[in-house]
Design a protein around this motif. Structure first.
Motif: not given
Length: 363
Positions: A14-19, A148-154, A192-196
């Motif tokens: 599994p990939l890390s968030a940074a990867s 399905p979603v953006f990472p951030v909302g603004t 988003f990270l969970a989906w990615a």
């Protein structure tokens, strides 16, 4: 399709968030969904006067300069066809395209990277942009992505993400310590990270599901407004175990091969918001049960190279909307619209610098 998945012993961990951030090859370009994210009325975002021009400059800094190409999603292909309504959405929107008629469509598939010569494996996401032209001359333009979603909302947070993934002058690559620090400060990126981490890119443009991500409103003939998000749901599906190959330029070739066998179809499915669903934050999914409306079928019949096809000169601004569809209060929409405009004006001034048609095959 052929099962190209590696044997279990060769499966990657599994990939890390940074990867994940590095693998997306400029995640900032991906989540903005087609380059656009900045500027409100007057062209400024905040007291620091972060302009659409500044945002596009940052895209060019992060991705490199490629005159004549879009500043994001530059590697793509034009498609054309029509939308055939079944009439089911006509009670929610007065837009004529939702009557039981055919509406011509010019569209574009693309990869959310910043380099028109990047390999198709350079980003695990796909995008679909469409322009519907109604009989009354009004248009609906939309840019959709497989996430399905953006990472951030603004816009402000997104700009911070772009800065966190900018190449380090010393190495030419993003500083691997910055993305984790950004995400630690922005827990809203969790979905988003969970989906990615779990997402497997489709082996074809033709079998991907494309999402509006942002919310909009359908407006009926009597003025009732219904908040919605939508999906283009493919009729075709990947075979079990099928996965994207590592070849450099397989997506356009695969699309051409599928179209040679006949038209391709997606169902346009609206998800109707429930009371309390956020319309101003694309980083939040709408949870729970929702009513959906299948509004009809998108039928794509042909493809042409992006440098010579009808999609080349189209700005897929998500706020070009016909009567019967309105933008929501999502701040990313106004931002996307403004930056799309800057990108469009830059690349159309550079049309004489585009490569010859023969060079299109390098993509």
């Amino acid at each position: 399709m052929v099962d190209r998945s590696p044997p279990p012993s060769r499966q990657k961990p599994p990939l890390s968030a940074a990867s994940i951030v590095l693998r997306l090859a400029g995640i900032g370009a991906v989540v903005v969904a087609a380059t656009g994210i900045f500027a409100y009325v007057g062209g400024y975002l905040d007291p620091q006067r972060l302009t659409p021009q500044t945002f596009v400059n940052t895209l060019e800094h992060n991705n490199g300069e490629h005159p004549g190409y879009r500043r994001n999603h530059p590697k793509g292909v034009c498609v054309a066809g029509y939308f055939e309504s079944n009439g089911a959405a006509a009670q929610y929107s007065s837009a004529p395209l939702f009557d039981a008629v055919r509406t011509p469509v010019v569209g574009r598939f693309a990869l959310p990277t910043g380099n028109p010569y990047s390999p198709d494996s350079g980003a695990p996401l796909r995008s679909m942009a469409l322009r519907f032209t109604q009989g009354n001359g009004q248009q609906w333009r939309t840019g959709m992505n497989s996430m399905p979603v953006f990472p951030v909302g603004t816009p402000e947070a997104f700009y911070g993400l772009m800065q966190a993934t900018a190449p380090d002058p010393a190495t030419g690559k993003p500083d691997p310590s910055k993305p984790p620090a950004f995400f630690a400060a922005h827990p809203e990126a969790g979905p988003f990270l969970a989906w990615a981490k779990s997402h497997k890119p489709s082996a074809s443009y033709t079998t991907e599901n494309y999402n509006s991500v942002n919310a909009f409103y359908l407006v009926s003939a009597d003025g009732k407004r219904q908040a919605v998000r939508w999906n283009m749901v493919p009729v075709a599906q990947d075979a079990p175990g099928d996965q994207a190959p590592e070849a450099k330029d397989y997506l356009e070739q695969d699309l051409t091969q599928h179209l040679a066998k006949g038209p391709l179809r997606w169902n346009l499915v609206f998800t109707l918001a429930n009371a309390g669903d956020p319309t101003n934050d694309a980083s939040k999914a709408w949870s729970g049960d929702h009513k959906t409306v299948n509004a009809g079928t998108l039928v794509l019949e042909s493809t042409t190279p992006q440098l010579s096809g009808d999609c080349r000169d189209v700005n897929y601004d998500p706020l070009v909307l016909p009567s019967g569809i309105e933008g929501s209060d999502d701040p990313l929409l106004a931002a996307r619209s403004a930056v799309y405009a800057v990108s469009y004006h830059r690349r159309t001034r550079e049309v004489d610098q585009l490569p010859k048609t023969a060079q299109e095959s390098k993509q």
